[in-house]
Design a protein around this motif. Structure first.
Motif, mmCIF file in Angstrom:
data_model
loop_
_atom_site.group_PDB
_atom_site.id
_atom_site.type_symbol
_atom_site.label_atom_id
_atom_site.label_comp_id
_atom_site.label_asym_id
_atom_site.label_seq_id
_atom_site.Cartn_x
_atom_site.Cartn_y
_atom_site.Cartn_z
ATOM 1 N N LYS A 91 0.832 -1.207 0.000
ATOM 2 C CA LYS A 91 0.000 0.000 0.000
ATOM 3 C C LYS A 91 0.865 1.255 0.000
ATOM 4 O O LYS A 91 0.547 2.247 -0.670
ATOM 5 N N GLU A 95 0.683 0.116 -4.608
ATOM 6 C CA GLU A 95 0.204 -1.080 -5.283
ATOM 7 C C GLU A 95 -1.125 -1.530 -4.670
ATOM 8 O O GLU A 95 -1.499 -1.116 -3.587
ATOM 9 N N HIS A 96 -1.828 -2.400 -5.401
ATOM 10 C CA HIS A 96 -3.068 -2.960 -4.871
ATOM 11 C C HIS A 96 -2.739 -3.841 -3.666
ATOM 12 O O HIS A 96 -1.879 -4.709 -3.730
#
Length: 312
Positions: A91, A95-96
């Motif tokens: 995070k 990024e996811h």
């Protein structure tokens, strides 16, 4: 257990079309007995309930031990704690990640630390605490979320530990001529690895784990944040270990119980097999010659000294 929950859901929804395998497994008596045991029928269907169950276990651990530093190798709970830090770092990088601001806040509320060195984790397990640790009250105010999209900063590093190890790193540099401490150095290796990991996440605005001043001091003594991989040197180091093994044991039949060296030996044989099949392989003629010079054999069906299959 998975089949029992699946059958239970089909029974509750009436989606069984008369007789189903689950109906033979789930008798009213069995359902009642499972309920008396506190069996959770929703696990597996509700990921949030799974997360909350793990969180509850961690909270109980923190209340009993005074911290959330569950060792990674301690089983399911350790792996779950490690995964929360992994998702948090994703995070931070934009990024996811499978961790919401709400979950981050819940973990902050029980004193969860997002960036922790192996040294601190080890000390916590042994019952030692660091003078630089924040108190429970300080942690509560330190990680307030501004909105649902914000990410709380990492817990500040243990400055006293960093200063102590910095002095030791200077001694290491004066002795060896560089700051490239190997991970095998139990005293400084994990700390140096943790420094590099923290540096990749460093942002003067969002991450308090490394200060700009401490980064500058490390660079002034020649500390490198990335080390180029010397594949030839790494191979030569493994070869030297194999040579020592051969001299001590009279052969190169390294069993897998030797872990690192055993896996490396098996890998060399797999690379040789790829060459035989005309596939691309990093195993050069020079390396083959070196291995054969110490009695290395490429194809082995049985260990010459023991019965049973070999490790290939």
């Amino acid at each position: 257990v998975k089949n029992i929950r699946s059958a239970y859901r089909r029974l509750k929804t009436g989606n069984h079309g008369g007789s189903i395998p689950g109906s033979r497994v789930l008798s009213p008596d069995l359902i009642e007995r499972l309920n008396e045991m506190g069996f959770d029928w929703a696990v597996g269907a509700n990921k949030e309930s799974v997360w909350m169950a793990k969180f509850k276990m961690l909270k109980e651990y923190a209340e009993e031990n005074g911290h959330c530093l569950v060792p990674h190798r301690s089983g399911p709970m350790g792996r779950w704690v490690h995964d929360q830090r992994y998702q948090y770092n994703k995070k931070l990088r934009g990024e996811h990640a499978k961790i919401s601001a709400e979950r981050i806040q819940k973990l902050n509320d029980i004193g969860f630390e997002w960036i922790v060195s192996k040294i601190r984790e080890r000390d916590a397990v042994k019952g030692r605490t660091s003078s630089g640790d924040a108190s429970e009250g300080e942690r509560g105010t330190e990680h307030q979320l501004v909105n649902d999209d914000s990410i709380p900063p990492a817990v500040p590093r243990d400055e006293s530990l960093d200063e102590d190890n910095f002095d030791k790193l200077v001694v290491f540099r004066d002795t060896h001529g560089h700051c490239d401490v190997p991970l095998s150095n139990a005293e400084l290796g994990p700390w140096v690895k943790d420094l590099r990991a923290a540096y990749t996440l460093h942002s003067e605005e969002d991450d308090a784990s490394l200060t700009a001043n401490f980064i500058q001091r490390l660079e002034e003594i020649g500390f490198r944040w990335t080390i180029p991989l010397n594949k030839d040197a790494a191979w030569a180091a493994k070869f030297d270990k194999l040579k020592e093994y051969a001299e001590a044991n009279g052969d190169c039949f390294v069993p897998l119980k030797h872990k690192e060296l055993g896996l490396w030996v098996r890998y060399q044989r797999s690379l040789y097999s790829k060459m035989e099949y005309g596939e691309k392989s990093p195993l050069t003629d020079a390396r083959i010659a070196e291995l054969e010079s110490i009695g290395f054999e490429w194809k082995i069906l049985k260990h010459p000294k023991k019965a049973g299959p070999v490790f290939i």
